[in-house]
Design a protein around this motif. Structure first.
Motif, short mmCIF file in Angstrom:
data_model
loop_
_atom_site.label_atom_id
_atom_site.label_comp_id
_atom_site.label_asym_id
_atom_site.label_seq_id
_atom_site.Cartn_x
_atom_site.Cartn_y
_atom_site.Cartn_z
N GLN A 133 120.23 40.04 -46.10
CA GLN A 133 121.21 39.02 -45.74
C GLN A 133 122.55 39.27 -46.44
N HIS A 134 122.49 39.81 -47.67
CA HIS A 134 123.71 40.01 -48.44
C HIS A 134 124.43 41.31 -48.09
N GLU A 135 123.75 42.19 -47.32
CA GLU A 135 124.31 43.53 -47.09
C GLU A 135 125.63 43.47 -46.34
N HIS A 136 125.79 42.47 -45.46
CA HIS A 136 127.05 42.41 -44.72
C HIS A 136 128.22 42.12 -45.64
N GLN A 137 127.90 41.67 -46.87
CA GLN A 137 128.97 41.44 -47.84
C GLN A 137 129.62 42.74 -48.26
N GLU A 138 128.93 43.88 -48.03
CA GLU A 138 129.55 45.17 -48.32
C GLU A 138 130.83 45.34 -47.50
N LEU A 139 130.85 44.73 -46.33
CA LEU A 139 132.06 44.79 -45.51
C LEU A 139 133.22 44.04 -46.15
N MET A 140 132.90 43.12 -47.06
CA MET A 140 133.94 42.35 -47.74
C MET A 140 134.60 43.14 -48.86
N LYS A 141 134.05 44.33 -49.15
CA LYS A 141 134.65 45.17 -50.19
C LYS A 141 135.47 46.26 -49.50
N VAL A 142 136.78 46.14 -49.61
CA VAL A 142 137.66 47.09 -48.92
C VAL A 142 137.39 48.52 -49.36
N GLU A 143 137.04 48.69 -50.65
CA GLU A 143 136.80 50.05 -51.16
C GLU A 143 135.60 50.71 -50.50
N ARG A 144 134.73 49.93 -49.82
CA ARG A 144 133.57 50.51 -49.14
C ARG A 144 133.89 50.95 -47.71
N HIS A 145 135.04 50.53 -47.19
CA HIS A 145 135.35 50.84 -45.79
C HIS A 145 135.47 52.35 -45.56
N LEU A 146 136.03 53.06 -46.53
CA LEU A 146 136.14 54.52 -46.40
C LEU A 146 134.76 55.16 -46.31
N ASP A 147 133.81 54.65 -47.09
CA ASP A 147 132.44 55.17 -47.04
C ASP A 147 131.84 54.98 -45.65
N PHE A 148 132.08 53.79 -45.07
CA PHE A 148 131.55 53.52 -43.73
C PHE A 148 132.14 54.50 -42.70
N LEU A 149 133.44 54.75 -42.81
CA LEU A 149 134.09 55.67 -41.87
C LEU A 149 133.51 57.08 -42.02
N ASP A 150 133.40 57.55 -43.27
CA ASP A 150 132.87 58.90 -43.51
C ASP A 150 131.41 58.99 -43.08
N GLN A 151 130.69 57.90 -43.24
CA GLN A 151 129.29 57.87 -42.82
C GLN A 151 129.18 57.99 -41.30
N PHE A 152 130.08 57.30 -40.63
CA PHE A 152 130.07 57.36 -39.16
C PHE A 152 130.40 58.77 -38.68
N GLY A 153 131.41 59.42 -39.28
CA GLY A 153 131.83 60.75 -38.83
C GLY A 153 131.30 61.86 -39.71
N GLN A 154 130.09 61.68 -40.21
CA GLN A 154 129.55 62.60 -41.21
C GLN A 154 129.62 64.07 -40.78
N GLU A 155 129.24 64.36 -39.55
CA GLU A 155 129.21 65.75 -39.09
C GLU A 155 130.60 66.37 -39.08
N GLN A 156 131.61 65.58 -38.72
CA GLN A 156 132.96 66.10 -38.64
C GLN A 156 133.66 66.10 -40.00
N VAL A 157 133.35 65.09 -40.82
CA VAL A 157 134.08 64.88 -42.08
C VAL A 157 133.49 65.68 -43.24
N ALA A 158 132.16 65.83 -43.26
CA ALA A 158 131.48 66.33 -44.46
C ALA A 158 132.02 67.66 -44.96
N GLU A 159 132.19 68.63 -44.05
CA GLU A 159 132.58 69.98 -44.49
C GLU A 159 133.98 70.00 -45.09
#
Length: 557
Positions: A133-159
């Motif tokens: 239930q508390h996990e959506h609070q991660e979205l309330m942390k702006v510093e985590r947004h970059l992690d979400f983006l990199d996680q979404f584009g992992q194949e393109q971003v990782a290298e």
């Protein structure tokens, strides 16, 4: 996927063995029955924080064990991760066990190999993704947004991100080194002065190994000069000083014996002994004369020896207890001076190298930003599409970029913006989104990530709290969709979500021997109708609620 779960003496669970399947499985039951305890157990097997409070009252330890099967998508990366800890994996099966003792100590094993909590967490990252239930609070942390983006584009971003971080590490090393060299410039200058003085002092001394010993010997002779001179003079005087000297008397005896040596063999023998002594003493007398003539006290030499010995003693006090030690120190001084003299060159080289690294770092940062912006556009489109399925069809979702100074993650500040009302500009998600909207945005992301990440099991712990009606139905369908890519375990109080599941477990509390225990059982089709009817109607289950439950199950199929 999680295939088997064994729990012993954990919270209010005394002994529980569960088998799980692929697809979507829901856990239902009254509040407080122990549904979240089961999820806690799974979380601990994935490296979550444990304590002695989990140990059942009266027991010495809690024992948790889970058997996971890893699919092809994660098998390679997980095999490499396990290999770094000397752990092998066979047929894609990973068995994780964790024992929590009453004193708080934890004993963890992976495929029967002891591991610590940090290693268990690294491995658990491949096995389970728990979204509470508390996990959506991660979205309330702006510093985590970059992690979400990199996680979404992992194949393109990782290298490109790895390349950037390698250069960034070199940049940090050079920056620190350059700062140290510049900070030490003044200290280096002072030390150079001292080293230069030491080098000059030792060099000027022209020290030779064994010199001190030779000078001490010479000094000893000077100290005994008078005694030596008197002894030589007296000895020579005794041998040859006058006509009655020892040598002349022995010469007289030799002449007398020479006259009678032919008369007797014994006399001849005596003559030869006296003659031998005479000639030996005559040779000694000549040597004494030579030594006596050469004995002379050179005051300048005496002063030189004393001064030289004093210099050597001073050098020994400063640089070592022997000539060898002093000369070794000299070599070290020369080497350090050479190194220090090149510090200026080193400073220039470091500055030049840093310029080159900064240029490469900026290039890599720009490439990373470009890839992220492409990824962000794709993420925006797919999140919006997912939110439409969750009845946020008018929502506009944006990923906004700002440039910052170089950091380990790159040069991008990322923040999610959202607008749920047509005609309204997008605003920061953390400021304007409601709890229900945050939950649905996070669920939309999980839908996207489940396809790319291939996590073995995804756990949803009451993520559907606070919604109902058509939104509840949409969430149920979205969770079921996620289960097509990963095994999903879901705790829910919503009948729509329960009906969408492929498997359903009912959790309840019983009092056995005056102790509360949690019991779990898988429901068949008839039992599922009854349980979903209870979820619809509450305490009193009616035929209408049963009919409604049956319809929900039928529609879900």
């Amino acid at each position: 996927m999680l295939q088997e779960l064994t729990i012993k003496d954990f919270a209010i669970i005394s002994d529980l063995n569960l088998s799980f399947y692929s697809g979507m499985t829901v856990l239902t039951g009254e509040t407080g029955a122990g549904k979240s305890i089961i999820i806690d157990a799974v979380g601990l097997l994935a490296g979550g924080r444990g304590s002695a409070d989990f140990v059942r009252q009266g027991a010495e330890r809690s024992v948790l064990e889970g058997q996971f099967f890893v699919g092809p998508k994660l098998l390679g990366p997980l095999t490499e991760e396990l290999a770094t800890f000397g752990i092998e994996i066979h047929d894609g099966v990973v068995i994780v066990s964790r024992m929590i003792l009453k004193n708080g100590k934890n004993v963890c094993r992976v495929n029967n190999h002891l591991v610590n909590i940090q290693v268990l967490k690294r491995i658990g990252h491949f096995l389970v993704d728990i979204h509470g239930q508390h996990e959506h609070q991660e979205l309330m942390k702006v510093e985590r947004h970059l992690d979400f983006l990199d996680q979404f584009g992992q194949e393109q971003v990782a290298e490109i991100k790895d390349t950037y971080q390698e250069i960034y590490h070199r940049y940090q090393v050079l920056t620190r080194k350059l700062k140290e060299v510049r900070t030490n410039e003044k200290e280096n200058a002072q030390r150079m002065d001292m080293l230069t003085f030491q080098k000059q002092e030792i060099s000027d001394a022209k020290l030779q190994v064994g010199e001190e010993k030779q000078l001490e010997k010479e000094r000893q002779w000077f100290m005994n000069y008078q005694k030596i001179s008197d002894a030589l003079s007296s000895s020579y005087e005794a041998l040859q000083g006058n006509e009655f000297s020892s040598l002349s008397q022995i010469g007289l005896a030799m002449d007398e014996m020479d006259g009678i040596q032919e008369l007797n063999q014994e006399y001849q023998h005596l003559y030869e002994e006296i003659a031998s002594s005479y000639y030996q003493l005559e040779e000694a007398s000549r040597s004494l004369k030579v030594e006596l003539d050469s004995v002379e006290l050179d005051e300048s030499r005496v002063n030189f020896v004393e001064e030289r010995l004093n210099l050597i003693r001073q050098l020994k006090r400063k640089y070592g207890d022997s000539e060898e030690a002093i000369l070794s120190h000299y070599e070290r001084v020369v080497q350090e001076l050479d190194a220090t003299l090149t510090a200026g060159d080193q400073l220039e080289q470091l500055a030049d190298e840093l310029d080159q690294v900064e240029e490469a770092l900026q290039k890599a940062a720009d490439q990373l930003t470009e890839v992220r912006k492409i990824t962000a556009k794709k993420m925006e489109q797919e999140i919006i599409a997912q939110l439409k399925d969750l009845y946020l069809e008018k929502t506009v979702f944006e990923v906004k970029f700002q440039k910052k100074v170089w950091q380990r993650t790159g040069q991008d500040d990322i923040e999610f913006f959202i607008s749920t009302n047509p005609g309204e500009p997008t605003k920061p998600l953390v400021k304007v989104a409601s709890g229900g909207e945050l939950s649905r945005v996070m669920l939309a992301m999980k839908s996207l990530f489940s396809e790319s990440q291939g996590i073995t099991s995804i756990v949803f712990d009451e993520v559907d709290t606070g919604v109902s009606g058509r939104v509840a139905q949409a969430i149920a369908e979205k969770i079921h969709y996620i289960a097509t890519n990963s095994q999903v375990l879901c705790i829910t109080h919503l009948p729509q979500v329960a009906a969408a599941a492929d498997h359903q477990y009912f959790i309840e509390k019983e009092v056995v021997d005056q102790r509360t225990e949690t019991k779990v059982g898988e429901l068949n089709q008839t039992e599922r109708v009854e349980e979903i009817a209870r979820m619809l109607a509450g305490e009193v289950v009616t035929d209408l609620s049963r009919q409604h439950a049956f319809e929900l199950l039928k529609l879900s199929k």
